[in-house]
Motif scaffolding. Structure first.
Motif, PDB file in Angstrom:
ATOM      1  N   UNK A 112       0.796  -1.170  -0.011  1.00 52.22           N
ATOM      2  CA  UNK A 112      -0.056   0.220  -0.007  1.00 52.22           C
ATOM      3  C   UNK A 112       0.760   1.497   0.162  1.00 52.22           C
ATOM      4  N   UNK A 113       2.005   1.161   0.452  1.00 52.43           N
ATOM      5  CA  UNK A 113       2.860   2.320   0.853  1.00 52.43           C
ATOM      6  C   UNK A 113       3.553   2.595  -0.720  1.00 52.43           C
ATOM      7  N   UNK A 114       3.830   4.119  -0.856  1.00 53.80           N
ATOM      8  CA  UNK A 114       4.525   4.556  -2.097  1.00 53.80           C
ATOM      9  C   UNK A 114       6.039   4.136  -1.757  1.00 53.80           C
ATOM     10  N   UNK A 115       6.809   4.463  -2.751  1.00 56.53           N
ATOM     11  CA  UNK A 115       8.188   3.761  -2.656  1.00 56.53           C
ATOM     12  C   UNK A 115       9.013   4.605  -1.737  1.00 56.53           C
ATOM     13  N   UNK A 116       8.672   5.991  -1.679  1.00 58.90           N
ATOM     14  CA  UNK A 116       9.425   7.150  -0.729  1.00 58.90           C
ATOM     15  C   UNK A 116       8.835   6.618   0.770  1.00 58.90           C
ATOM     16  N   UNK A 117       7.693   6.173   0.913  1.00 57.51           N
ATOM     17  CA  UNK A 117       7.030   5.777   2.089  1.00 57.51           C
ATOM     18  C   UNK A 117       7.757   4.727   2.733  1.00 57.51           C
TER      19      UNK A 117
END
Length: 315
Positions: free
Chosen positions: A274-279
């Motif tokens: 669910x998280x984006x790469x930067x997250x």
């Protein structure tokens, strides 16, 4: 040259034979050599007798204190040498002593279960009008279930193959005493009492799912700021993976199109997706920082926390 060589060899053989014959003769009675030979025979007889006695009467097992000391020896030596000690090594060293102390833990565990079951029996009797016969049947079920739980707990946590990580994960698993109780009550109650019990249990299960999902969303959001859509997705994944979840349950922000677990996928893997790469980078960075902070608390006593240390704070 040949004749002198034969004479020398013959002389050597003769001397050797003479010495062997001499050694084979019993020493003179009363001489020091005779006394030494007698002592040798007595020593041999004593060894044979001791070996036979040990075979008949095995050595007593080590005491609990001795077992604990034996297991702790290498840990103490490592600490003296300034080496770090793994938490699991401490747990494994204590396990033999824990086995010996199991009867005491069983008594404490049985006492706590008895108190809990006694309260549950009174509460269920009041709410669903259990007859005396139904109360006795429920009490019998509770006692049987308690012994089964204790035996399973003891066998798992004291097994040689069980690690500290296994024990912590098992303790974090949601206790579900209601699972077996549901089957008992559904087969015991009738009419309005049964309808009320089922309604109460559904409400309780909804509450469990809601609390568990909210907790995980809040924990993840404290590390990585989630937008509204991500919070709904994480909540959905947590709710659907709960053992209390039922497809008929409805929660705000959770529709039929929200995130689901793929076949063979773990809940945590799905949440990370669910998280984006930067997250993801931020999550791993903060997780490493939290681990370093936790390790500092144990550095002074020379103990190394497990690599998956955060299992102590979350399942």
């Amino acid at each position: 040259m040949r004749t002198p060589l034969i004479l020398v060899l013959g002389l050597a053989v003769g001397i050797t034979g003479t010495l062997l014959v001499y050694q084979s003769l019993p020493p003179e009675e009363g001489s020091p050599a005779a006394r030494i030979e007698e002592l040798d025979r007595e020593l041999m007889r004593t060894k044979v007798q001791l070996a036979a006695a040990e075979a008949r009467n095995p050595k007593p097992q080590a005491t609990t204190r001795q077992k604990l000391a034996q297991g702790a020896n290498h840990i103490i030596e490592d600490i003296k040498d300034g080496k770090t000690v793994d938490m699991n090594d401490i747990y494994q060293a204590a396990k033999p002593a824990l086995r010996d102390l199991a009867p005491i833990f069983d008594r404490l565990h049985r006492r706590d279960l008895h108190r809990s079951n006694k309260f549950a029996l009174a509460d269920l009797t009041r709410k669903y009008h259990l007859t005396p016969a139904q109360q006795e049947a429920l009490k019998s079920y509770q006692e049987t279930r308690a012994e089964e739980q204790m035996a399973a707990f003891r066998a798992y946590n004291l097994a040689d193959s069980t690690t500290l990580e296994d024990m912590v994960k098992a303790s974090h698993k949601q206790q579900r005493p209601q699972d077996g109780l549901d089957a008992f009550m559904n087969s015991t109650l009738t009419g309005k009492d049964l309808e009320r019990y089922r309604a109460d249990r559904l409400a309780q299960r909804v509450e469990n799912v809601q609390a568990e999902a909210d907790r995980r969303v809040s924990r993840l959001n404290s590390l990585v700021s989630l937008d509204d859509a991500q919070q709904d997705q994480v909540f959905s994944l947590m709710a659907r993976s709960s053992p209390d979840f039922d497809p008929s349950m409805q929660f705000e922000g959770m529709s039929g199109d929200t995130a689901r677990l793929d076949a063979g996928q773990s809940r945590d893997e799905a949440i990370m997706q669910v998280l984006r790469p930067e997250q993801l980078i931020e999550y791993e960075t903060k997780r490493a920082e939290r681990r370093a902070e936790a390790q500092k608390e144990f550095d002074d006593i020379g103990i190394k926390i497990p690599d998956n240390w955060d299992m102590f704070g979350d399942d």
